[in-house]
Design an enzyme around this catalytic site. Structure first.
Site, PDB file in Angstrom:
ATOM      1  CD  GLU A 169      -5.186  -8.717   3.759  1.00 12.10           C
ATOM      2  OE1 GLU A 169      -5.224  -9.024   2.558  1.00 12.10           O
ATOM      3  OE2 GLU A 169      -4.118  -8.561   4.382  1.00 12.10           O
TER       4      GLU A 169
ATOM      5  CB  THR B 128      -0.909  -0.023   1.238  1.00  8.40           C
ATOM      6  OG1 THR B 128      -1.726  -1.185   1.162  1.00  8.40           O
ATOM      7  CG2 THR B 128      -1.782   1.211   1.311  1.00  8.40           C
TER       8      THR B 128
ATOM      9  N   GLY C 275       2.686  -2.859   8.259  1.00  7.05           N
ATOM     10  CA  GLY C 275       2.948  -3.172   9.658  1.00  7.05           C
ATOM     11  C   GLY C 275       4.371  -3.669   9.840  1.00  7.05           C
TER      12      GLY C 275
END
Lengths: 659, 659
Positions: free
Chosen positions: B421, B138, B177
């Site tokens: 997701e 992303t 993350g």
């Protein structure tokens, strides 16, 4: 500079943004005044919210106290008073992040419930902040049901004192704002006992902290209730009372008094108490529900005009997400709702002011209607706006989930409005009780208050719309809402009566109807909102394109409601399936029409960048640059985390091979 | 001791809680295993979440790293492996509050997208934590639309390297993350350019921090993206690349390779990539959506059985709030939904396992159906469960709003599942595309996958139910759902065709139908959930009362759905208004029936007090005592706030009079 994707949205506005702003404010002079207040506050660095998203609960509390203290100075400097025309803009300007709001409730309760002597004794020092007040009503075990409160106040005739106690843990006062760490005094609601007899809930002024060193007074156990979903800046507190004695004069005694010998005297009308609740519920609609929805809509719509994602047409540039029908369907109904509720708030304010004038003339006739309307609208508007803010948050995807978007804090704050000042379901059932009663009265030809007069009117049997354009007629959809509300109220009233006639006890019958009663109350408020919106639009002088765009928004609000609650309109065939398809078609058409003015419509709310405090919602639309700049200021980037030396380094080094 | 109000709820269970738990787990042996894992984790103080609600983002991150590192040790001690039967219970046991989850995605992406050599090179050190990986897909400007990613990787034939760059701010990697502060390596997705030609998105392994001292590598700018609505424990990061060079071998090249001379070679099938997404979406349904709803339901229902408020019958004790119809109507449908989604998750897992076996045999036929189901159910289940958790939170009134209730953190976490997701609306439209295609195929007699075979079946014209009891027949309501799904899919497909035939371009026509397409996809998933629930109930061997109570829950789930979405059932007259009244009557009757088993039904989820981490939801129901004890531990009570000396004291003392 302004992001060209946002600039282009403003060039094609079908109306004058400045004129719409002035109209929403109630005139250009109000706009000028509001902007002056906002500017004075925002120019002052003490009121900055720049670091808000990075602060701990302790830091937020400290900042809120600092701002509250500084505000006194500021108001003095600026020549603003609590009663002045500026005061209603101050709260908006500080965005609510300020201490001592409960101090104001403390003062209001003394003004309303206290005798002239009590007012003379307490209000001057309170307004000078020689003491800081709170309002201790809610307990661990009791919220909305006040009769169940368990704190006791026993009159000791020998010392002429009340002895206050927390007899069990569930009786502990819990939630009062400004009480956990700030307050020196509070109004405690307790069950009054005289000579062993209970007289119910009464208010007592109790000092809880020393005015010298702020230590807790003897018999007082108090503290902060800890972290919450939001309101980190408020020191919501707990309070236990152990044989705390206050003089007889500390019971607020405008309406009832315990005389020296223990004689209990009730006097005057307590109806005014209802009016206080009504007033609070109506006043929070604008500041705590509609304003946050307007802010969330501003952020989400501006962001949707600069966010480009995927292609609408093959081979072209990526499309603004606002051009997707699904995105329009999320955001534009929220925009329409923000306008709808702004107008219903005006309606309620006017009604309330009229009611207040009547009450001053000792005429309490309007109270039941006002109570029903304030309860019902508090519940429906806070519920709707809470959902609306959540939709705006989610419509911004991942970036909406960052605190820096401003949306999470709007959401976590507005959701509380569904609970405080009366839990929404309970409020809806209070409205429903009024509706059932009014329906019964109307059916037997008795006169009923204006807002429920429609329950007596004759209704057409079928919706007369013949094509999708007919559903852009306010008469058509307003009547559909009216029909639906009458049907839900009358059918639930009938079910209630049937149950009782079949031998079910009254309270059981009521409980068995509550799901439908709550639905009926919502329908009533939804109908009035649509009707009021349509009437508001009809009254606009057609200038600068405002009436036209407001008409579109009104249509959208109404048709969105029918589309989303199709079942209640279809149920008895008032609207047919074919007509519902027309509603859907007109509704979807409106999305594309209003989309063109979406950015100007949120610009008209006239929020400054500082008041939005959002990396996504700023006027210039430079969202990515701002997200990056703000993120770099985060405390998570200010230091090397001890986690590296403590855990990561040993992990990586112990088994480090030659990569 | 257990609060008598909660104890009494357990004495009247109509079924064996222990047997239901075992059945939900897939057998008593699984229950035993799960409990052993949970106990081992919870006994270990390193995994304690006791102070979680008081911690800052920095503290949460540090704790998550500590737990992740300690978990490696623990697993070794306990003899657990990543592939062992215990592994699926570990995540549940640590309640997700742990670092390095993206490290796992890093490894998975290499395993799936890497060549055998790449796997051999990277997986062993990664599994030994000689490096810490992340997954950088992303960007600030692009999420779900991967083709739009802007990071570039240009092949330099002279040095045999790829040169990675972040050409503009919107191309910055954002959100990954474990990347903000922990990772040493990451898989970067970038547009591949060779000899000036763009070959689209490809994955590259890039080192971002030194393995020696954790400093950022040359050309790397990285950090933490700051505070979020939840996931404080995760260091979601940003990453800018400035002429970062990686060797040719660092492009994951199982499916495509750049040869030394720059020749681009594509090989094998990339279809397996879809399967990875499918797998992630299905696996998150249980852990990220259903489990949080089960937890929220447990907390809210236990609390509602001990909270007494107001009187149901005059003169009696205050009633448990669970005895109010409106409270039942909030909570019990969420309970039924938690069961419904647990069963649909089982169904999807089975289907997925079957698909996986087929794919191993190079048969990709099931992929489109699996993709459509995983997308649709990811969207509908996360959406439903998010709303459900919010309802549970609000149903607990003010105390639900305290972080100590555990509900706010469940909510702020689960809401993210609607976005990550794959954003839910986009996923629904992918399902809708499959449905429209399947509907067209079915209409022309072609064979379609099993889950959409119903689109071809003949349907009855009207619902045959004649009284409210008929609506307790699974055939009746399953057929109603089926009819409704077929109608929404077929009418939207028809609208789409009409628009195209009337000359609207295909992509415009699609956009104009997306609101209805998304609705049709939801209807499809809702139907399959009801059908699967009914089939699951039918298969239960009737023992220990489990089938009976599951039948009630299935009925409730189905009728709640009809009651709440009445419009789509009434629209074409399949269900009449009179029949809708029967649905309502049966639905409300069921609330009172299931209420009796509500507490045993949540007990069967078998969450420990530590895993709930809720002052309201503990097994013993001592909610007020626990709220008080936990609140006292808050940092807001650990020190005198500096606000007193700085602001309150000057305020109070400057003007202190003799009170």
């Amino acid at each position: 500079g302004v992001n060209p994707d946002l600039a282009s949205e403003r060039q094609t506005a079908s109306f004058s943004v400045e004129k719409l702003t002035a109209w929403l404010d109630g005139g250009a002079e109000q706009t000028r005044l509001r902007r002056a207040v906002v500017e004075a506050i925002e120019r002052d660095p003490v009121f900055s919210r720049e670091n808000q998203y990075f602060q701990s609960q302790n830091e937020r509390y400290e900042a809120a106290v600092r701002k509250a203290v500084h505000l006194q100075k500021k108001m003095h400097e600026m020549g603003w008073s609590q009663e002045g025309p500026e005061s209603k803009y101050i709260y908006r300007a500080v965005s609510g992040d300020i201490a001592f709001l409960l101090h104001r409730i403390f003062m209001r309760s003394i003004s309303v419930l206290g005798s002239d002597e009590q007012i003379a004794k307490w209000i001057p020092p309170a307004s000078q902040y020689q003491l800081i007040g709170s309002y201790a009503q809610t307990e661990l075990g009791h919220g909305t049901y006040l009769q169940g409160l368990e704190t006791t106040a026993v009159f000791d005739v020998t010392t002429q004192e009340f002895i206050l106690n927390t007899p069990k843990i569930s009786a502990m006062k819990w939630w009062p704002g400004d009480m956990g760490r700030s307050a020196t005094h509070t109004v405690v609601f307790a069950q009054l006992y005289v000579h062993g007899k209970c007289y119910g809930i009464h208010p007592f002024i109790v000092q809880i902290r020393s005015l010298q060193d702020h230590s807790l007074c003897p018999g007082i156990i108090a503290g902060d209730i800890g972290p919450k979903m939001n309101f980190e800046h408020v020191d919501n507190g707990y309070l236990m009372l152990q044989n705390v004695r206050v003089p007889r004069e500390n019971m607020l005694n405008k309406f009832c008094e315990v005389q020296p010998d223990g004689t209990y005297v009730r006097r005057g009308s307590q109806k005014i108490n209802y009016f206080t609740m009504t007033s609070v519920r109506i006043s929070l609609i604008s500041t705590e529900a509609v304003t946050p929805l307007m802010k969330a809509g501003t952020i989400a719509i501006r962001y949707s005009a600069v966010r480009r994602q995927s292609k609408l047409k093959p081979g072209e540039q990526e499309a603004k997400i606002l051009d997707y029908q699904t995105q329009q369907e999320k955001l534009l109904p929220q925009l329409a709702a923000a306008y709808a509720f702004h107008f219903i708030d005006n309606y309620l304010q006017e009604l309330f002011d009229r009611g207040y004038r009547e009450i001053q003339r000792k005429n309490f006739d309007m109270l039941p209607e006002l109570h029903a309307l304030s309860s019902g609208f508090k519940a429906t508007v806070t519920q709707y706006c809470t959902s609306g803010v959540e939709i705006c948050l989610r419509a911004c995807g991942g970036h909406g989930y960052s605190l820096l978007s401003g949306l999470p804090s709007l959401y976590t704050k507005i959701i509380a409005s569904c609970i405080y000042e009366g839990e929404n379901t309970i409020l809806l059932l209070q409205t429903a009780r009024f509706l059932v009663k009014s329906f019964m009265a109307a059916s037997t030809g008795q006169s009923v208050p204006p807002s429920v007069a429609y329950l007596a009117a004759a209704k057409p049997r079928k919706c007369p719309a013949r094509n999708k354009l007919d559903f852009l007629s306010p008469d058509i959809y307003t009547e559909a809402y009216q029909h639906m509300a009458v049907r839900l109220i009358s059918s639930t009233a009938a079910k209630l009566q049937d149950l009782i006639q079949s031998g079910v006890k009254k309270h059981d019958a009521w409980n068995q109807c509550t799901v439908q009663l709550a639905q009926a109350a919502k329908a009533h408020c939804h109908y009035l909102t649509v009707k009021n919106f349509a009437e508001t639009v009809a009254k606009i002088e057609s200038k600068a394109g405002i009436q036209k765009i407001m008409k579109h928004l009104c249509d959208l609000f109404a048709l969105h409601g029918i589309f989303s609650n199709a079942g209640v309109f279809l149920h008895d065939g008032y609207v047919s399936g074919a007509q519902m398809d027309m509603v859907t078609a007109s509704y979807l058409d409106l999305l594309a029409i209003i989309r063109r003015d979406a950015v100007p419509l949120v610009d008209a709310f006239d929020f400054t960048d500082k008041s939005l405090n959002s990396a996504l919602g700023c006027y210039d639309g430079q969202v990515y640059q701002r997200l990056y700049e703000w993120a770099r200021k985060s405390p998570t980037n200010k230091q090397i985390s001890p986690a590296y030396e403590k855990y990561l380094k040993p992990l990586l080094h112990n088994r480090l091979s030659k990569l």
